[in-house]
Design an enzyme around this catalytic site. Structure first.
Site, PDB file in Angstrom:
ATOM      1  N   LYS A 121       0.505  -1.043  -0.134  1.00 46.06           N
ATOM      2  CA  LYS A 121       0.121   0.301   0.299  1.00 46.06           C
ATOM      3  C   LYS A 121       0.881   1.223  -0.203  1.00 46.06           C
ATOM      4  O   LYS A 121       0.051   2.103  -0.602  1.00 46.06           O
ATOM      5  CB  LYS A 121      -0.875   0.111   1.263  1.00 46.06           C
ATOM      6  CG  LYS A 121      -1.652  -1.671   1.253  1.00 46.06           C
ATOM      7  CD  LYS A 121      -2.562  -0.638   2.704  1.00 46.06           C
ATOM      8  CE  LYS A 121      -3.427  -2.129   2.247  1.00 46.06           C
ATOM      9  NZ  LYS A 121      -4.762  -2.056   3.226  1.00 46.06           N
ATOM     10  N   LYS A 163      10.062 -17.997  -3.643  1.00 48.74           N
ATOM     11  CA  LYS A 163       9.957 -19.589  -3.789  1.00 48.74           C
ATOM     12  C   LYS A 163       9.226 -19.357  -5.172  1.00 48.74           C
ATOM     13  O   LYS A 163       9.165 -20.551  -6.468  1.00 48.74           O
ATOM     14  CB  LYS A 163      10.022 -20.104  -3.394  1.00 48.74           C
ATOM     15  CG  LYS A 163      10.416 -20.771  -2.015  1.00 48.74           C
ATOM     16  CD  LYS A 163      10.122 -21.936  -1.269  1.00 48.74           C
ATOM     17  CE  LYS A 163       8.884 -21.197  -0.283  1.00 48.74           C
ATOM     18  NZ  LYS A 163       9.662 -20.498   0.904  1.00 48.74           N
ATOM     19  N   GLU A 196      18.994 -17.501  -2.740  1.00 52.57           N
ATOM     20  CA  GLU A 196      19.784 -18.924  -1.830  1.00 52.57           C
ATOM     21  C   GLU A 196      18.777 -19.290  -0.760  1.00 52.57           C
ATOM     22  O   GLU A 196      18.203 -20.287  -0.877  1.00 52.57           O
ATOM     23  CB  GLU A 196      20.627 -18.828  -1.231  1.00 52.57           C
ATOM     24  CG  GLU A 196      21.665 -19.154  -0.411  1.00 52.57           C
ATOM     25  CD  GLU A 196      22.431 -20.389  -1.361  1.00 52.57           C
ATOM     26  OE1 GLU A 196      21.565 -21.712  -1.097  1.00 52.57           O
ATOM     27  OE2 GLU A 196      23.161 -20.672  -1.729  1.00 52.57           O
ATOM     28  N   ALA A 202      16.691 -21.539   3.905  1.00 52.94           N
ATOM     29  CA  ALA A 202      16.595 -19.843   4.482  1.00 52.94           C
ATOM     30  C   ALA A 202      18.489 -19.406   4.051  1.00 52.94           C
ATOM     31  O   ALA A 202      18.544 -18.566   3.376  1.00 52.94           O
ATOM     32  CB  ALA A 202      16.138 -20.054   5.837  1.00 52.94           C
ATOM     33  N   GLY A 207       5.152 -18.413  16.797  1.00 46.10           N
ATOM     34  CA  GLY A 207       5.007 -18.106  15.798  1.00 46.10           C
ATOM     35  C   GLY A 207       5.780 -18.830  14.813  1.00 46.10           C
ATOM     36  O   GLY A 207       6.431 -18.335  13.290  1.00 46.10           O
ATOM     37  N   ASP A 264       4.652 -25.636  -0.067  1.00 46.90           N
ATOM     38  CA  ASP A 264       5.894 -25.096   0.172  1.00 46.90           C
ATOM     39  C   ASP A 264       6.614 -25.450   0.177  1.00 46.90           C
ATOM     40  O   ASP A 264       7.881 -25.669  -0.182  1.00 46.90           O
ATOM     41  CB  ASP A 264       5.872 -24.693   1.598  1.00 46.90           C
ATOM     42  CG  ASP A 264       7.076 -23.456   2.029  1.00 46.90           C
ATOM     43  OD1 ASP A 264       7.814 -23.953   3.098  1.00 46.90           O
ATOM     44  OD2 ASP A 264       7.559 -22.782   1.668  1.00 46.90           O
ATOM     45  N   LYS A 295       9.955 -25.779  -2.719  1.00 43.78           N
ATOM     46  CA  LYS A 295      11.108 -26.365  -2.427  1.00 43.78           C
ATOM     47  C   LYS A 295      11.985 -27.129  -4.031  1.00 43.78           C
ATOM     48  O   LYS A 295      12.957 -27.553  -3.755  1.00 43.78           O
ATOM     49  CB  LYS A 295      11.980 -26.859  -0.940  1.00 43.78           C
ATOM     50  CG  LYS A 295      11.565 -24.934  -0.592  1.00 43.78           C
ATOM     51  CD  LYS A 295      11.752 -24.974   0.776  1.00 43.78           C
ATOM     52  CE  LYS A 295      11.115 -24.571   2.052  1.00 43.78           C
ATOM     53  NZ  LYS A 295      11.358 -24.260   3.199  1.00 43.78           N
ATOM     54  N   GLY A 326      12.589 -18.681  10.253  1.00 44.19           N
ATOM     55  CA  GLY A 326      13.152 -17.947  11.498  1.00 44.19           C
ATOM     56  C   GLY A 326      13.462 -16.545  10.655  1.00 44.19           C
ATOM     57  O   GLY A 326      14.012 -16.851   9.680  1.00 44.19           O
TER      58      GLY A 326
END
Length: 930
Positions: free
Chosen positions: A614, A687, A714, A719, A772, A786, A790, A907
């Protein structure tokens, strides 16, 4: 004996073919010479020209030609009064050729037209140029000019293989034409081609008999490649429906030979002939032959070294064109030879003087004479890469004085070297104050025809040293010792010393003249590299500083000075897309590390834009990252991705731009291709691009390989773990991937590492959501999509062509819960389905195994899977903790014991760290010290 030919009639282009053979008159009894019928041969063989063949006595007959006589000096002369195939005696109504910026001149070298596909590519470039008028200069197809000179060498040495070599030339062009043309166009071209080959065969036969070819004969033969490539390209352009004519520049360009390696254009006569040619052949697109021209006497000749570039420059000057574009196979002019300096960068601009200096000192720019015609009219020359249209190239022009300081980031524009030189030092006290000594020295050098590359003289006049090519040093040394033999005996000269195995290093830059300390910086860099300087030279214009060094130090010296001037600060314009959890964390890391990067690694990362869905924040000089959130709220404007990209990439003071996509948005990923084409580097953990439709992925990777821009991702797998780089390292070193298997989801790793004992699966999911570790809707993680993305990325990196739809995926979302309208509803109903997974866990535990959710790339069977598998408790996959990822590479080298990469795979901190690492890798590729 002198032979004289009657005046030629108009060429076949404008009149019927000449049907009768041309006869030459001869004062010697019973002597006649019969020349083939082809009009093109008649017109081009001799146009007021002379060919002198050495004395020979021979009777030749057969094949429709006859020579019978003793020839003390076989001297053939002929006259013609044709221009562009039309008698100059005829008057024609002149059509005034328009001149000025409506003309764009292009030159395509032999590599650019090396085969049929490349000729099509050239035609596409011509068609896409929106200039009102275009003149295109083409070289012969790649290697053809060499083949033509080889024909001449073989014929002169009476090697019969010249016939098979000529057949190879014919076949190369015949195959190319058949691939490009059809119908009448093909028939017409092949007819002209066969006529030309027949004429060449007759001429080469004469050279074979005589064992000698004059320069005019050689130039005539060598220039045929340009004729053929120009004709083929004109046919291809015309096939698109555009008006196009081809020009034989021997009808237009008139030059005066000044030596065996140089000619001077006659601009006045050339302009008149261009006017006459255009009056007969008006067209908005003209395809002209490069390299070839004529003398004022209409003798065919060539423009010698880099002749096609010279042709384009002359014609550009005659037309007063807007610009001349030289198309090559490199992205532009480099700051140094990229074969010697990996960190060499493409220069955006060069002044005429800088290009002149760099080309003189061996840089692959242009021959100095190419610059002269366009420089007279301030016409820019652009060096561009036909194989990388996204690269803007290098512009050679005279920059405005008020803009000059802004364009130069360093006073030195580039470095060049010349190897295989020798330094000659003439020394003696008797030289001081003696007029004419220098004249005698260089007079002796001139007498042996040697080329002096550089001169240096001490102000005391005690010594003069100069550099010459090593192959000429013996002759120069002997000439000097002969010229100064008496001075050496008398002791007025103490020595004439030859210092072999030398190289010249030149630093070039127009700004050097007004920048103090350039020489200091140059010699400091050489000193720190432990390189000794044997001689120094600098002109009063200060456009270059030249030093002579040992040849073995040449590359080392080049890298040392280039690093000192170009790598003091690598600046990147950075745009961050998606300031969410990962993007915000990356911005904080950039803020915390900025000072260290500048001071210790000479890297300046300037964030010029931050945009969310936005709101966006833009800056011309760099956003204050210590308060970016505050600034985004206070000064943010409505988000617009196009404006954002333009702002970040449009900063002319920072040459390199990188956009970092921290989103998971497929709409953002769809822009990568266009960004890379525009020269914008892309770094992302997203991805969607690499696991999306296969055709789009292949298109993206193909562009990445061909372009000068970089695309790093990468963090898309693992991660911050080096998964992609490890895989590439294996492949690039020749290893073969057999299988990739791994736990590559931090969320699912955490779930199954904690799904032990009496704990229910829904309880573990609830705990992970509160901590989380999951997406706001855990179904996004439990669906396995997901992990599947990968797996697709790793499979494609390994060379497999798989799509998401090709993978069987074990979803952990119970079928009845897929339709839940909210995450809360899903979490509320999930405990009802704990029993199924609890049963699988119990069966595994009874067998001494654990459950792990894994992705598998089976390279041997060309497939991939996403599944819940059981592993023995001693297996590396069973020993993970927390949200760690683990990837096992089974290859031909690591077959019995797979290569394991393990560590935190989820993370914000580690993902942002992986992105940051890619940014620094990009900076390293662009010239920052590693």
């Amino acid at each position: 004996m002198r032979l004289t030919m009657a005046t030629l009639k108009p060429s076949s282009a404008v009149s019927p073919a000449i049907s009768n053979p041309i006869r030459f008159g001869c004062s010697t009894p019973q002597c006649s010479v019969r020349v083939p019928k082809q009009p093109s041969f008649r017109r081009r063989l001799v146009s007021t020209t002379s060919f002198v063949l050495p004395r020979f006595r021979r009777t030749i007959g057969g094949g429709g030609g006859l020579i019978r006589c003793e020839l003390p000096d076989f001297h053939l002369s002929a006259t013609a009064t044709t221009v562009a195939g039309v008698s100059t005696e005829n008057s024609v109504d002149q059509v005034q050729i328009p001149k000025g910026e409506m003309w764009s001149v292009h030159k395509f070298g032999g590599t650019c037209v090396g085969n049929s596909q490349r000729i099509r590519n050239v035609a596409e470039v011509i068609i896409n140029d929106n200039s009102e008028r275009k003149l295109v200069v083409v070289s012969a197809m790649s290697k053809v000019t060499d083949m033509m000179y080889d024909l001449l060498r073989k014929a002169q040495s009476r090697d019969d293989s010249y016939l098979s070599a000529l057949e190879a030339v014919l076949e190369k062009h015949r195959l190319t034409a058949r691939d490009l043309l059809d119908g009448e166009d093909l028939a017409s071209f092949l007819s002209h081609l066969h006529n030309d080959i027949s004429n060449l065969k007759a001429m080469l036969r004469a050279i074979y008999i005589a064992g000698h070819a004059s320069e005019s004969f050689s130039d005539f033969v060598a220039g045929h490649g340009e004729l053929w490539s120009a004709q083929m390209l004109s046919y291809v352009v015309r096939k698109t429906g555009l008006e196009c004519k081809w020009m034989d520049t021997r009808d237009v360009l008139i030059v005066n030979p000044t030596s065996s390696n140089q000619v001077d254009p006659d601009f006045g006569e050339s302009e008149k002939r261009l006017e006459k040619w255009f009056s007969l052949n008006p067209s908005k697109i003209i395809i002209a032959t490069g390299f070839i021209a004529s003398t004022p006497q209409n003798i065919p000749t060539t423009l010698k070294r880099d002749g096609s570039d010279f042709s384009a420059a002359i014609i550009g000057a005659l037309l007063r064109a807007r610009q001349v574009t030289i198309w090559t196979d490199v992205d532009g002019v480099y700051s140094a030879d990229p074969r010697k300096v990996n960190e060499a960068v493409i220069l955006e601009t060069l002044s005429y003087q800088e290009a002149w200096e760099m080309s003189y000192f061996g840089a692959n720019v242009l021959h100095p004479r190419t610059i002269i015609p366009v420089m007279r009219y301030n016409i820019p020359i652009v060096i561009r890469n036909i194989f990388n249209l996204s690269a803007p190239g290098t512009v050679i022009c005279q920059p405005p004085e008020d803009d000059f300081d802004l364009k130069l980031t360093t006073p030195v524009k580039g470095f060049a070297t010349i190897d295989n030189l020798a330094l000659i030092n003439v020394e003696g006290t008797g030289m001081a104050g003696v007029p004419g000594t220098a004249s005698d020295i260089f007079g002796a050098v001139k007498d042996v025809g040697a080329n002096v590359i550089m001169i240096s003289q001490a102000s005391s006049e005690h010594s003069v040293c100069f550099a010459v090519p090593e192959k000429e040093v013996k002759a120069v040394s002997e000439a000097l010792r002969s010229r100064f033999s008496e001075a050496l005996k008398a002791g007025r000269l103490s020595q004439i010393e030859v210092i072999p195995n030398c190289s010249i290093l030149a630093a070039v830059g127009q700004k050097m003249a007004s920048t103090p300390g350039v020489s200091c910086t140059l010699f400091s860099a050489l000193a720190k590299a432990n390189i000794n300087v044997r001689a120094i030279s600098q002109g009063c214009s200060e456009y270059n500083v030249t030093v002579v060094i040992k040849r073995e130090d040449s590359v080392k010296a080049l890298r040392a000075v280039h690093s000192r001037f170009f790598l003091s600060r690598t600046t990147l314009a950075v745009g961050i897309i998606g300031p969410g959890l990962i993007g915000a964390t990356l911005l904080d890391q950039l803020r915390d590390q900025a000072a260290v990067l500048k001071q210790e690694f000479n890297i300046d990362l300037r964030v010029l834009g931050i945009t969310g869905s936005k709101t966006m924040l833009l800056s011309d000089i760099g956003i204050d990252l210590s308060r970016w959130k505050e600034l985004l709220n206070e000064k943010g404007t409505e988000a617009n991705l196009d404006k954002f990209t333009q702002q970040v990439h449009g900063n002319h003071f920072i040459p390199n731009t990188v956009l970092v996509d921290c989103t998971a948005d497929s709409a953002i990923a769809s822009h990568y291709y266009d960004w890379l084409r525009k020269g914008i580097h892309v770094i992302t953990p997203n991805k969607k691009a690499n696991s999306g439709p296969l055709d789009q992925y292949l298109k993206l990777r193909d562009l990445q390989r061909k372009s000068y821009t970089h695309y790093f991702y990468e963090a898309t797998v693992g991660a911050g773990l080096p998964i992609i780089s490890t895989l590439r390292g294996l492949l690039e070193t020749g290893d073969k991937i057999l299988r990739i298997e791994g736990i590559c989801s931090g969320t699912l790793s955490y779930l199954f590492n904690n799904f032990v004992g009496d704990r229910s699966f829904s309880d573990v999911v609830s705990e992970a959501k509160k901590a989380g570790f999951t997406e706001p809707d855990p179904r996004d993680d439990l669906s396995g999509t997901d992990v599947a993305r990968k797996v697709i990325i790793l499979a494609r990196e390994s060379g497999l062509r798989l799509d998401l739809g090709d993978l069987p995926i074990r979803s952990l979302v119970p079928e009845p819960l897929k339709g839940c309208t909210s995450a809360e509803e899903f979490m509320e109903k999930l405990p009802q389905y704990d029993e199924d997974l609890a049963k699988e866990r119990l069966e595994a535990e009874n067998s001494g195994e654990v459950l792990r959710y894994v992705g598998v790339v089976d390279a041997v069977n060309q497939k991939g899977t996403v599944e819940l598998r059981r592993y023995k408790k001693e297996h590396p996959f069973a020993q993970l903790a927390g949200s760690d990822n683990i990837i096992a590479f089974t290859t031909t080298r690591y077959k019995d014991h797979p290569l394991i990469v393990r560590g935190p795979g989820a993370g914000a901190q580690v993902t942002a760290g992986g992105i940051f690492s890619d940014i620094l890798r990009l900076a390293s590729y662009l010239g920052a010290p590693s």
